[in-house]
Design an enzyme around this catalytic site. Structure first.
Site, short mmCIF file in Angstrom:
data_model
loop_
_atom_site.label_atom_id
_atom_site.label_comp_id
_atom_site.label_asym_id
_atom_site.label_seq_id
_atom_site.Cartn_x
_atom_site.Cartn_y
_atom_site.Cartn_z
N ASP A 11 -73.13 32.78 46.24
CA ASP A 11 -73.67 33.93 45.25
C ASP A 11 -74.38 33.34 44.12
O ASP A 11 -74.99 34.02 43.39
CB ASP A 11 -72.44 34.55 44.80
N SER A 17 -65.34 29.90 44.16
CA SER A 17 -66.80 29.98 43.90
C SER A 17 -67.20 28.18 43.80
O SER A 17 -67.21 27.55 45.07
CB SER A 17 -67.15 30.62 42.70
N ASP A 37 -69.57 29.68 48.13
CA ASP A 37 -69.56 31.06 48.51
C ASP A 37 -70.83 31.84 48.61
O ASP A 37 -70.96 33.05 48.86
CB ASP A 37 -68.32 31.96 47.80
N ASP A 83 -74.20 27.84 46.17
CA ASP A 83 -72.91 27.23 45.95
C ASP A 83 -72.12 27.55 47.33
O ASP A 83 -72.60 28.45 47.91
CB ASP A 83 -72.35 27.60 44.55
#
Length: 560
Positions: A305, A144, A303, A301
């Site tokens: 999400d 993340s 990834d 960010d």
């Protein structure tokens, strides 16, 4: 493990862990202190899967810990599905592609059919592919928004939602039966692609995902100015292609991408902590926004999400909005549009986490929405969408958000979606800009309507085995007879450890204070940190900030 066992396991790795040159080199460099930290435990596996520092050892992310987790998951899938299958995705982090291919090889060796994205993709596309392809599980290799030294391994259920506490415990039981070297079946990735046991996810799935995001619009035919100047940063992650594609296909063409953060790069050279929640990660984007005289800055960010934004204030400076503020603005915008066009579903529902601003509930109530409060983690929001779906009410879900910059407007995925968040923020911004209203004006209007509310998050690091033990002791200290924080009396203590309000057991404490204030304390599920979330209701910003400082100082006394 005690020191003797740690040393013994270290010696075993020296002998057996020979397939990765980086691991081999690092093992030779470890001193006694580093050996202890690398081997004092197995990397924890829970509802968030695995997450840890990349490196050698049982407490690190490497091809061996990833393969062992994949073997445990494969064993679980074989017990629970007649023809088990998995969808795999990975982000731009160091070794993400390597770990994804290692996992794919383990699944293929165990007769689990593998579907893997052929390029790096955002988290929500794995949730989507799991549902679209009807696979038994999904795996996303990502850490993340953590710094570059981290990586991780998220697991999704067949519903596209991150695994529940019960399923995580079952998978962990399978993992714990395994010897990391003797019991893991592996196979070559390229050979798997050649023989068909590993297949690339077709483009139709990606196209279907983008189409679902585009369908989230709540303009319902209204014309707005889409020529607003947007600066976008993918923070060297996975958002570039899906975010810019969605925006362009919806006629947002005035987009400038932050060049230094455009291409995937797991070293994150210009943003060491690639988290749109923090100012440093947004600094370069803000410079671009000033140069371009942009109306809106967006950043996702790595990834993709989470989404962070900045908007221009009256003096021409760019102001960052918090996840709570953006979430409340989106909630109000979506609800007002649905009401205006007669598109509000029966029994409409908004879902938020217990650490997310309580004003969200007031806004929801104003528009006739029922609020469901869940534990921290978007998987619990996804779980609620699943429950509504089982009742034949998936359309009742209107919006879900969490204070950590995660938003979702539809039930097509079961995790937060930065592509959807970015698109809906642009639509909301354009809608208000067309009417000559800024997002800051709109925010002030919400505060005037519902009262001023300040929410803050503070993180405290506790590294290593000693830090882990200290965090447990601090949580126990908070469970003592605490009467007040910063002069505000504790009205009620909600302890979620035994399970509360039908929610799963979780090591979380929420102190309800007088004057509609609160403080939540919990250890992070993914980092060696203790987090406090402070919520203050007051007549204005100045008073709220002063009271927040007193509550924070009081809470920090318990951390010593």
């Amino acid at each position: 493990m005690d020191n003797k066992n740690e040393k013994k396991e270290y010696e075993r790795w020296l002998t057996n862990a020979t397939a990765d040159a980086d691991v081999v080199a690092e093992l030779k460099m470890l001193d006694d202190t580093k050996i202890e930290d690398a081997f004092y435990r197995d990397l924890a596996f829970g509802t968030g899967g695995l997450r840890g520092v990349i490196g050698a050892g049982t407490n690190r992310m490497n091809i061996y810990t990833v393969a062992k987790a994949s073997q445990g998951l494969a064993d679980y899938l074989k017990k629970n599905f007649v023809e088990p299958s998995v969808a795999i995705g990975y982000d731009s982090r160091i070794k993400s592609d390597v770990f994804a291919k290692v996992a794919a090889g383990v699944f293929a060796a165990n007769g689990v059919k593998v579907n893997i994205w052929h390029v790096l993709m955002p988290v929500p596309t794995v949730s989507f592919a799991t549902r679209y392809l009807h696979t038994s599980a999904g795996v996303m290799v990502t850490a993340s928004h953590n710094p570059s030294k981290y990586n991780g391994y998220k697991v999704y259920g067949t519903d596209g939602c991150q695994i529940t506490t019960e399923v995580a415990a079952e998978i962990l039981a399978e993992i714990e039966k395994l010897d990391i070297f003797a019991d893991v079946k592996t196979s070559n990735f390229e050979a798997g692609v050649a023989n068909g046991s590993i297949q690339y996810i077709p483009d139709e799935v990606y196209i279907a995902f983008v189409e679902q995001v585009k369908r989230q619009s709540v303009l319902f035919g209204e014309e707005v100015n889409k020529d607003v100047a947007i600066v976008y940063s993918p923070l060297n992650g996975t958002g570039l292609k899906p975010v810019t594609r969605t925006l362009r296909e919806m006629d947002y063409t005035n987009i400038t991408v932050v060049k230094e953060q455009e291409q995937p790069d797991g070293n994150f050279p210009t943003c060491p902590y690639p988290n749109p929640e923090i100012k440093e990660a947004m600094a370069l984007g803000m410079e671009y926004a000033k140069k371009c005289d942009a109306d809106l800055l967006l950043a996702t960010d790595p990834d993709c999400d989470r989404v962070g934004i900045a908007v221009k204030n009256k003096s021409g400076e760019y102001e960052l909005l918090t996840g709570n503020q953006t979430g409340m603005l989106l909630l109000d915008y979506i609800c007002s549009q649905r009401v205006k066009h007669g598109k509000m579903p029966d029994d409409p529902v908004m879902v938020k986490t217990i650490v997310t601003m309580d004003m969200g509930e007031q806004i929801a109530s104003h528009y006739g929405l029922r609020t469901i409060n869940v534990l921290t983690g978007f998987k619990f929001i996804g779980e609620q969408i699943g429950k509504l779906e089982k009742q034949g009410k998936a359309d009742s879900y209107v919006f879900g958000f969490e204070e950590s910059y995660g938003y979702l407007t539809g039930s097509y995925v079961r995790d937060k979606d930065g592509v959807d968040g970015a698109y809906m923020i642009c639509e909301m911004f354009s809608y208000y800009a067309t009417k000559g209203i800024s997002l800051l004006d709109k925010l002030d209007e919400l505060y005037k309507t519902y009262g001023y509310c300040l929410n803050t998050l503070h993180s405290y690091e506790f590294d290593g085995s000693a830090g882990f033990a200290k965090m447990q002791n601090i949580m126990q200290a908070f469970r003592g007879e605490i009467k007040e924080f910063g002069g505000k009396k504790v009205v009620k203590l909600l302890d979620y450890a035994p399970g509360l309000d039908g929610l799963p057991k979780s090591n979380v404490l929420k102190f309800l204070l007088e004057d509609n204030c609160s403080i939540v304390v919990r250890p992070s599920g993914t980092e060696p940190k203790l987090k406090t979330y402070i919520s203050v209701s007051a007549e204005n910003k100045e008073v709220a900030e002063k009271e927040e400082v007193e509550i924070r100082k009081s809470a920090e006394e318990c951390l010593k």
